[in-house]
Write a protein that holds these residues in place. Structure first.
Motif, PDB file in Angstrom:
ATOM      1  N   LEU A  27       0.827  -1.210   0.000  1.00  0.00           N
ATOM      2  CA  LEU A  27       0.000   0.000   0.000  1.00  0.00           C
ATOM      3  C   LEU A  27       0.859   1.258   0.000  1.00  0.00           C
ATOM      4  N   LEU A  28       1.965   1.220   0.713  1.00  0.00           N
ATOM      5  CA  LEU A  28       2.876   2.362   0.729  1.00  0.00           C
ATOM      6  C   LEU A  28       3.441   2.624  -0.667  1.00  0.00           C
ATOM      7  N   VAL A  29       3.865   1.575  -1.345  1.00  0.00           N
ATOM      8  CA  VAL A  29       4.407   1.726  -2.701  1.00  0.00           C
ATOM      9  C   VAL A  29       3.336   2.262  -3.648  1.00  0.00           C
ATOM     10  N   LEU A  30       2.125   1.754  -3.535  1.00  0.00           N
ATOM     11  CA  LEU A  30       1.039   2.253  -4.381  1.00  0.00           C
ATOM     12  C   LEU A  30       0.764   3.728  -4.105  1.00  0.00           C
ATOM     13  N   ALA A  31       0.766   4.107  -2.843  1.00  0.00           N
ATOM     14  CA  ALA A  31       0.527   5.511  -2.492  1.00  0.00           C
ATOM     15  C   ALA A  31       1.631   6.404  -3.053  1.00  0.00           C
ATOM     16  N   ILE A  32       2.865   5.951  -2.965  1.00  0.00           N
ATOM     17  CA  ILE A  32       3.977   6.728  -3.521  1.00  0.00           C
ATOM     18  C   ILE A  32       3.840   6.837  -5.033  1.00  0.00           C
ATOM     19  N   ASN A  33       3.436   5.750  -5.682  1.00  0.00           N
ATOM     20  CA  ASN A  33       3.268   5.768  -7.136  1.00  0.00           C
ATOM     21  C   ASN A  33       2.150   6.703  -7.582  1.00  0.00           C
ATOM     22  N   VAL A  34       1.200   6.956  -6.729  1.00  0.00           N
ATOM     23  CA  VAL A  34       0.134   7.907  -7.048  1.00  0.00           C
ATOM     24  C   VAL A  34       0.578   9.326  -6.715  1.00  0.00           C
ATOM     25  N   ALA A  35       1.208   9.501  -5.562  1.00  0.00           N
ATOM     26  CA  ALA A  35       1.550  10.840  -5.085  1.00  0.00           C
ATOM     27  C   ALA A  35       2.703  11.472  -5.857  1.00  0.00           C
ATOM     28  N   GLU A  36       3.694  10.707  -6.218  1.00  0.00           N
ATOM     29  CA  GLU A  36       4.890  11.280  -6.846  1.00  0.00           C
ATOM     30  C   GLU A  36       4.584  12.026  -8.147  1.00  0.00           C
ATOM     31  N   PRO A  37       3.830  11.468  -9.076  1.00  0.00           N
ATOM     32  CA  PRO A  37       3.528  12.241 -10.292  1.00  0.00           C
ATOM     33  C   PRO A  37       2.712  13.503 -10.003  1.00  0.00           C
ATOM     34  N   LEU A  38       1.831  13.434  -9.029  1.00  0.00           N
ATOM     35  CA  LEU A  38       1.046  14.618  -8.683  1.00  0.00           C
ATOM     36  C   LEU A  38       1.943  15.719  -8.128  1.00  0.00           C
ATOM     37  N   LEU A  39       2.865  15.335  -7.266  1.00  0.00           N
ATOM     38  CA  LEU A  39       3.786  16.318  -6.699  1.00  0.00           C
ATOM     39  C   LEU A  39       4.744  16.848  -7.763  1.00  0.00           C
ATOM     40  N   ALA A  40       5.189  15.987  -8.652  1.00  0.00           N
ATOM     41  CA  ALA A  40       6.091  16.421  -9.718  1.00  0.00           C
ATOM     42  C   ALA A  40       5.381  17.410 -10.641  1.00  0.00           C
ATOM     43  N   ARG A  41       4.131  17.153 -10.940  1.00  0.00           N
ATOM     44  CA  ARG A  41       3.360  18.071 -11.791  1.00  0.00           C
ATOM     45  C   ARG A  41       3.213  19.425 -11.108  1.00  0.00           C
ATOM     46  N   ARG A  42       2.928  19.386  -9.828  1.00  0.00           N
ATOM     47  CA  ARG A  42       2.779  20.629  -9.071  1.00  0.00           C
ATOM     48  C   ARG A  42       4.081  21.432  -9.078  1.00  0.00           C
ATOM     49  N   ARG A  43       5.208  20.747  -8.843  1.00  0.00           N
ATOM     50  CA  ARG A  43       6.513  21.429  -8.879  1.00  0.00           C
ATOM     51  C   ARG A  43       6.782  22.007 -10.263  1.00  0.00           C
ATOM     52  N   TYR A  44       6.483  21.235 -11.292  1.00  0.00           N
ATOM     53  CA  TYR A  44       6.707  21.700 -12.661  1.00  0.00           C
ATOM     54  C   TYR A  44       5.888  22.956 -12.951  1.00  0.00           C
ATOM     55  N   LEU A  45       4.620  22.937 -12.570  1.00  0.00           N
ATOM     56  CA  LEU A  45       3.764  24.095 -12.832  1.00  0.00           C
ATOM     57  C   LEU A  45       4.241  25.326 -12.060  1.00  0.00           C
ATOM     58  N   GLN A  46       4.699  25.139 -10.840  1.00  0.00           N
ATOM     59  CA  GLN A  46       5.222  26.262 -10.061  1.00  0.00           C
ATOM     60  C   GLN A  46       6.489  26.824 -10.701  1.00  0.00           C
ATOM     61  N   GLU A  47       7.379  25.941 -11.122  1.00  0.00           N
ATOM     62  CA  GLU A  47       8.614  26.399 -11.763  1.00  0.00           C
ATOM     63  C   GLU A  47       8.322  27.104 -13.082  1.00  0.00           C
TER      64      GLU A  47
END
Length: 58
Positions: A27-47
């Motif tokens: 479950l932890l790995v699945l949560a990371i696999n969902v959260a990481e792209p969302l966080l990366a997108r957010r960082r990209y949009l901010q940059e």
């Protein structure tokens, strides 16, 4: 599989720590696999917004 009590279910015939830790890690790995792209997108949009503001000021 039938268990006599909820405690027996959690113990899983003395394999409980292995079984439940495997579920937890999965479950932890699945949560990371969902959260990481969302966080990366957010960082990209901010940059990108920062870059566009800098370019607009020049």
């Amino acid at each position: 599989m039938s268990f006599e009590s909820f405690g027996d279910f959690l113990a899983m015939g003395h394999h409980g720590p292995y079984v439940w830790s495997a579920y937890g890690i999965s479950l932890l790995v699945l949560a990371i696999n969902v959260a990481e792209p969302l966080l990366a997108r957010r960082r990209y949009l901010q940059e990108e917004a920062r870059r566009l503001r800098r370019e607009a000021q020049q």
